[in-house]
Design an enzyme around this catalytic site. Structure first.
Site, PDB file in Angstrom:
ATOM      1  CE  LYS A 195      -3.687   2.151   2.783  1.00 21.93           C
ATOM      2  NZ  LYS A 195      -4.545   1.988   3.984  1.00 21.93           N
ATOM      3  CB  SER A 210      -7.397   4.261   2.808  1.00 22.73           C
ATOM      4  OG  SER A 210      -6.608   3.662   3.821  1.00 22.73           O
ATOM      5  CB  SER A 259      -7.977   1.609   5.925  1.00 22.88           C
ATOM      6  OG  SER A 259      -8.539   2.888   6.053  1.00 22.88           O
TER       7      SER A 259
END
Length: 473
Positions: A81, A155, A179
């Protein structure tokens, strides 16, 4: 996207094949890069693909294996990520305001993955500063591989989409208000948020006042456990033992806020999971959780954490998206009003422990509603984003505030929205990783009894296989 019948091997299978000489890291990374080149244009999972560098690093892994190293993730292609440092690559965090200079060193989690033999093939997209539960920004939109019209969540939407589409077998993700679990639920994969201290956090200024944790996204519970064990430096977590006795499971369907309404199919899926665990010999009891009537402690840390991260990165408020600017300004107001005080959090912790003292694990829906459409949320106002986020994904945040380990696994399919449905498992925290091990063990039971297709094939194809027998009502 990958045809479900020709899904790429699991991370566990890849590592075993590379260690045994039946495959090589170079071959596995080459295959992953080919899948990304063929499939990511429609999904939009990757911010950056490390084609040449990944192949060079795979060759180094092959040399390590040839020298006799027993690497738990030998040759496994992973995605990171884009919110933690990867040496030699920029960390953009979904924002045009961030700098494009290469990072000087790996985050400890990246260092551990690479030491275990994993090869970083790319960085995955996030919303700006990882604030919201949809993944789109000036860099593009990440879509749900099962239904390209819907968001992958956020996210960690890029990581979940990359895994669900079969581009990589596993990915790093991070979770500050859900997330990891929100995109895992949207995309029909396994996502685990550990409790504090098990995996190095070290994100931004202060990991959103300690709410944010790094964890894995995978298509199987075994892969999630394997990657967690490497991230944590705890090899014993790679093979969580089945429960040694029947468990007492608390089923909590009530939404944590009056601003969210539980979709009937999401409630049905949670009830299906409860019946499945009863069938496995566990006791399931209905439970009313003392969710906070005042959401200020969680909201203040969410809002103010974004502001702290922006300041930590030296970003100017005027260079950020309007929705993020409003988020940060709200954080300043809530901080002045005392929203960051510890006392309300400790009071909630005592109430939650009292309410759950006689259950071993909690079972809740993962989401209240299907994820929204995948278009243009970074161009919309803050209030519209807040309404959408809270209405569809209210179940995750309390466990960030309290620091309890939690995971999401797929259990069903939403006919109307054409997306997977997941459930959330939550355990009491324990310093030795026992909570995470318990969550993984129960997740493995659900996986065994309600197996799912590992990756998305044709959008609209339900990911949960038909069971051989109907569950008792």
């Amino acid at each position: 996207m990958t045809d479900a019948h020709t899904a790429p091997p699991t991370a566990s299978a890849i590592a075993a094949a590379v260690r045994d000489g039946r495959s090589t890291a170079v071959a596995e990374v080459t295959a992953a890069l080919a899948r990304i080149a063929a499939g990511d244009a429609t999904v939009g999972a990757f911010q950056l693909v490390r084609t040449e560098r990944a192949l060079a690093e795979a060759a180094v892994v092959d040399a390590r294996v040839a020298a006799g190293e027993q690497l738990p993730l030998a040759g496994v292609p992973v995605a990171i990520k884009d919110n933690i440092p990867v040496a030699g690559e920029p960390m953009r965090e979904g924002s045009a305001a961030t700098r494009d200079e290469p990072q000087a060193a790996d985050h400890p989690v990246v260092e551990r993955l690479r030491s275990a033999g994993a090869v970083v093939v790319g960085l995955t997209r996030v919303p700006e500063l990882c604030v919201f539960g949809t993944t789109d920004s000036v860099y593009g939109t990440t879509r749900n591989p099962w239904n390209l019209a819907r968001t992958s969540g956020g996210s960690s939407g890029g990581s979940a989409a990359a895994v669900a589409a079969g581009l990589v077998p596993v990915a790093h993700a991070a979770d500050g208000m859900g997330s990891i679990r929100i995109p895992a639920a949207n995309c029909g994969v396994v996502g685990l948020k550990p409790g504090p201290g098990l995996v190095p956090a070290e994100m931004g200024a202060h990991s959103w006042f300690g709410m944010s944790e790094n964890g894995p996204v995978a298509t199987t519970v075994a892969d999630a456990a394997l990657v967690l064990s490497v991230m944590a430096g705890r090899p014993e977590l790679a093979t969580p033992a089945p429960p040694s006795r029947p468990l007492r499971v608390g089923l909590a369907l009530e939404t944590p806020t009056a601003l969210a309404r539980l979709d009937a199919q999401f409630g049905d899926a949670a009830n299906l999971a409860a019946r499945t665990l009863r069938e496995a010999g566990h006791e399931v009891v209905d439970l009313a959780l003392p969710y906070p009537a005042n959401p200020l402690p969680a909201l203040a840390r969410w809002f103010a954490g974004a502001g702290s991260d922006a300041a930590h990165e030296g970003l100017r408020l005027r260079d950020l998206e309007p929705r993020v600017r409003a988020h940060i300004r709200a954080g300043r107001v809530l901080a002045r009003l005392g929203g960051l005080r510890r006392a309300p959090v400790e009071a909630l912790r005592h109430r939650m422990l009292a309410a759950t003292h006689d259950v071993d694990i909690l079972l809740t829906p993962a989401l209240a509603q299907p994820g929204p459409e995948a278009e243009g949320w970074h161009r919309r106002g803050w209030i519209a984003n807040m309404r959408a986020n809270i209405a569809y994904a209210p179940y995750a945040a309390p466990w960030n505030l309290l620091g309890w380990p939690a995971a999401v696994v797929p259990v069903g399919w939403h006919d109307g929205a054409a997306v997977p449905i997941g459930v959330q498992l939550v355990a009491h925290p324990a310093a030795d990783g026992a909570g995470e091990a318990l969550v993984l063990a129960v997740a493995a039971e659900l996986e065994k009894r309600t197996p799912w297709m590992r990756v998305a094939g044709t959008p609209g194809t339900a990911p949960v296989r038909e069971r051989a027998e109907n569950l008792p009502e």
